[in-house]
Design a protein around this motif. Structure first.
Motif: not given
Length: 292
Positions: A48, A141, A232, A264, A268, A271
């Motif tokens: 991340y 998010t 997720i 996915p 995602g 974010t």
């Protein structure tokens, strides 16, 4: 049925942010700076952080990365955050969660200056969101969820019935507040809500953020509804491999929904794009200038 493409939407948002950053540098000598703190060596957190750093640089912002050992004391971590709070070159501060067990996450979040809290988790930003104040830095998010819902439904969500499944401070509660600001009628549900399937079947918008793989079934969804899947989850497959799935049973839902985000590739990617948007917003707010 429309598949809501989070990747392309995030790419468009990042391009818009890059254009704004260019103007800030040229006209105001302001290059937004984002500081990211990573404590320990959690593999997922490392991925991340690497993605956040890369995308920060790609839009022309400064990226400052601080890697801390897993046994760092809470006092040392808070001292580092305090330094960043007082550094004018730092416009946004993000501490990658989760943290080691000996560190109080709430204490860390509350130490970040609210005006630099680009995750939007500080109590002051939560309160501002609750009160509908435009000065709030909103969790990333939930911002992405609203943008993706509007991809299918348009900018006016007034009168839509939205069911949010999940009550976390990171997604469920803030996305419910954002939907209220969009003049939706909002039901905030969770894993212990009775007759959840029946409740969902009346929703024009479903935001699934409960953290249970494929919990929301196709027969829960009203025909034509918009489904935003935040989940997720990694599950085992019959072939002995693992697969990423959302909180919605995608195969069933796509037969009924009017639009759905894949997992996915849905929420995602939004974010990090919204994190960069928050950094841009914070940078301009700190200098008292409008976002270009």
């Amino acid at each position: 049925m429309m598949v809501i493409d989070g990747k392309s939407t995030a790419e468009n948002l990042r391009q818009s942010i890059a254009d704004s950053v260019r103007v800030l540098i040229e006209q105001y000598d302001l290059q937004p700076g984002l500081a990211v703190i990573l404590v320990g060596e959690d593999p997922a957190s490392q991925v991340y952080v690497r993605n956040k750093v890369r995308q920060t640089l790609e839009v022309g912002m400064k990226s400052m990365e601080y890697r801390m050992p897993p046994d760092i004391s809470q006092a040392e971590l808070l001292a580092r955050i305090d330094q960043l709070n007082n550094d004018p070159a730092v416009n946004g501060i993000l501490v990658q969660l989760p943290l080691p067990a000996h560190i109080d996450e709430n204490a860390v979040i509350e130490t970040i200056a609210p005006e630099k809290d680009v995750d939007g988790f500080h109590t002051i930003n939560s309160g501002r969101l609750m009160n509908g104040q435009t000065a709030a830095l909103v969790p990333c998010t939930p911002q992405g969820c609203i943008i993706l819902a509007k991809q299918h439904l348009g900018d006016d969500l007034s009168g839509k019935h939205a069911v949010v499944i999940g009550r976390s401070n990171i997604v469920g509660k803030p996305v419910a507040l954002l939907l209220l600001q969009e003049n939706c009628t909002v039901t905030l549900a969770h894993s212990r809500t009775e007759n959840l399937g029946s409740l969902c079947s009346d929703a024009d918008i479903i935001v699934a953020a409960v953290g249970r793989p494929q919990m929301i079934k196709g027969d829960w969804i009203k025909p034509g509804a918009t489904v935003i899947d935040v989940g997720i989850n990694r599950i085992d497959t019959a072939a002995g491999k693992t697969q990423l799935v959302g909180d919605v049973d995608y195969a069933e839902a796509q037969e009924v929904a009017g639009a759905i985000t894949p997992v996915p590739g849905g929420v995602g990617p939004m974010t990090i794009a919204c994190l960069l948007q928050n950094t841009l917003t914070a940078s301009c707010s700190q200098r008292g200038i409008a976002i270009p």
